[in-house]
Design a protein around this motif. Structure first.
Motif, PDB file in Angstrom:
ATOM      1  N   ASP A  59      47.342  54.075   5.097  1.00  0.00           N
ATOM      2  CA  ASP A  59      48.655  53.461   4.978  1.00  0.00           C
ATOM      3  C   ASP A  59      49.707  54.372   5.621  1.00  0.00           C
ATOM      4  O   ASP A  59      50.003  55.448   5.099  1.00  0.00           O
ATOM      5  CB  ASP A  59      48.969  53.240   3.504  1.00  0.00           C
ATOM      6  N   ASP A  60      50.250  53.951   6.764  1.00  0.00           N
ATOM      7  CA  ASP A  60      51.240  54.755   7.492  1.00  0.00           C
ATOM      8  C   ASP A  60      52.499  55.001   6.666  1.00  0.00           C
ATOM      9  O   ASP A  60      53.092  56.075   6.735  1.00  0.00           O
ATOM     10  CB  ASP A  60      51.618  54.083   8.819  1.00  0.00           C
ATOM     11  N   LYS A  61      52.911  54.017   5.884  1.00  0.00           N
ATOM     12  CA  LYS A  61      54.117  54.181   5.059  1.00  0.00           C
ATOM     13  C   LYS A  61      53.907  55.258   3.997  1.00  0.00           C
ATOM     14  O   LYS A  61      54.805  56.042   3.719  1.00  0.00           O
ATOM     15  CB  LYS A  61      54.511  52.855   4.404  1.00  0.00           C
ATOM     16  N   ALA A  62      52.721  55.295   3.410  1.00  0.00           N
ATOM     17  CA  ALA A  62      52.426  56.330   2.409  1.00  0.00           C
ATOM     18  C   ALA A  62      52.385  57.702   3.079  1.00  0.00           C
ATOM     19  O   ALA A  62      52.872  58.690   2.517  1.00  0.00           O
ATOM     20  CB  ALA A  62      51.101  56.039   1.713  1.00  0.00           C
ATOM     21  N   ILE A  63      51.832  57.767   4.284  1.00  0.00           N
ATOM     22  CA  ILE A  63      51.753  59.036   5.016  1.00  0.00           C
ATOM     23  C   ILE A  63      53.159  59.564   5.296  1.00  0.00           C
ATOM     24  O   ILE A  63      53.419  60.758   5.164  1.00  0.00           O
ATOM     25  CB  ILE A  63      50.932  58.870   6.314  1.00  0.00           C
ATOM     26  N   GLU A  64      54.085  58.666   5.661  1.00  0.00           N
ATOM     27  CA  GLU A  64      55.472  59.072   5.896  1.00  0.00           C
ATOM     28  C   GLU A  64      56.101  59.688   4.651  1.00  0.00           C
ATOM     29  O   GLU A  64      56.990  60.522   4.739  1.00  0.00           O
ATOM     30  CB  GLU A  64      56.300  57.863   6.347  1.00  0.00           C
ATOM     31  N   LYS A  65      55.622  59.274   3.476  1.00  0.00           N
ATOM     32  CA  LYS A  65      56.136  59.799   2.204  1.00  0.00           C
ATOM     33  C   LYS A  65      55.346  61.010   1.720  1.00  0.00           C
ATOM     34  O   LYS A  65      55.542  61.483   0.614  1.00  0.00           O
ATOM     35  CB  LYS A  65      56.106  58.698   1.142  1.00  0.00           C
ATOM     36  N   GLY A  66      54.414  61.486   2.560  1.00  0.00           N
ATOM     37  CA  GLY A  66      53.652  62.672   2.211  1.00  0.00           C
ATOM     38  C   GLY A  66      52.407  62.410   1.380  1.00  0.00           C
ATOM     39  O   GLY A  66      51.835  63.331   0.821  1.00  0.00           O
TER      40      GLY A  66
ATOM     41  N   PRO B 207      44.462  54.905   1.387  1.00  0.00           N
ATOM     42  CA  PRO B 207      43.946  53.864   2.279  1.00  0.00           C
ATOM     43  C   PRO B 207      44.692  52.555   2.080  1.00  0.00           C
ATOM     44  O   PRO B 207      45.271  52.313   1.021  1.00  0.00           O
ATOM     45  CB  PRO B 207      42.486  53.728   1.838  1.00  0.00           C
ATOM     46  N   LEU B 208      44.683  51.739   3.117  1.00  0.00           N
ATOM     47  CA  LEU B 208      45.205  50.382   2.991  1.00  0.00           C
ATOM     48  C   LEU B 208      44.238  49.585   2.126  1.00  0.00           C
ATOM     49  O   LEU B 208      43.024  49.712   2.270  1.00  0.00           O
ATOM     50  CB  LEU B 208      45.321  49.719   4.364  1.00  0.00           C
TER      51      LEU B 208
END
Length: 92
Positions: free
Chosen positions: A54-61, A65-66
């Motif tokens: 999940d790219d959005k979760a990665i942006e939040k550190g 997985p999706l």
């Protein structure tokens, strides 16, 4: 679990559901040959090949997985994280 218990055909219990640990355990079991995926398990193979983060979760550190088309991958993770360690099994 409720459906399986109602059917009365198989024992059921809660799985150890830690996603990060389960992914690591599953990856290790696959890399070491502790588990093998049968070529007939087409849905499992497809899901594992398209497993993504999940790219959005990665942006939040956070890494997570999706949760899309992952039922077989989840079942494999539950098995590796819950059953495999308790059985002392070397190969499945």
């Amino acid at each position: 679990i409720v459906q399986v218990k109602r059917a009365g055909k198989w024992p059921a219990r809660k799985a150890k559901n830690d996603v990060d640990e389960g992914i690591r355990t599953t990856a290790t079991a696959m890399l070491t040959g502790q588990i093998l995926i049968c070529e007939g398990c087409k849905h499992t193979i497809e899901e594992l090949q398209t497993y993504s983060w999940d790219d959005k979760a990665i942006e939040k550190g956070r890494e997570q997985p999706l949760k899309v088309n992952d039922h077989c991958a989840d079942a494999l993770r539950y098995f590796c994280n819950t059953i495999l360690p308790k059985r002392g099994v070397t190969t499945w």
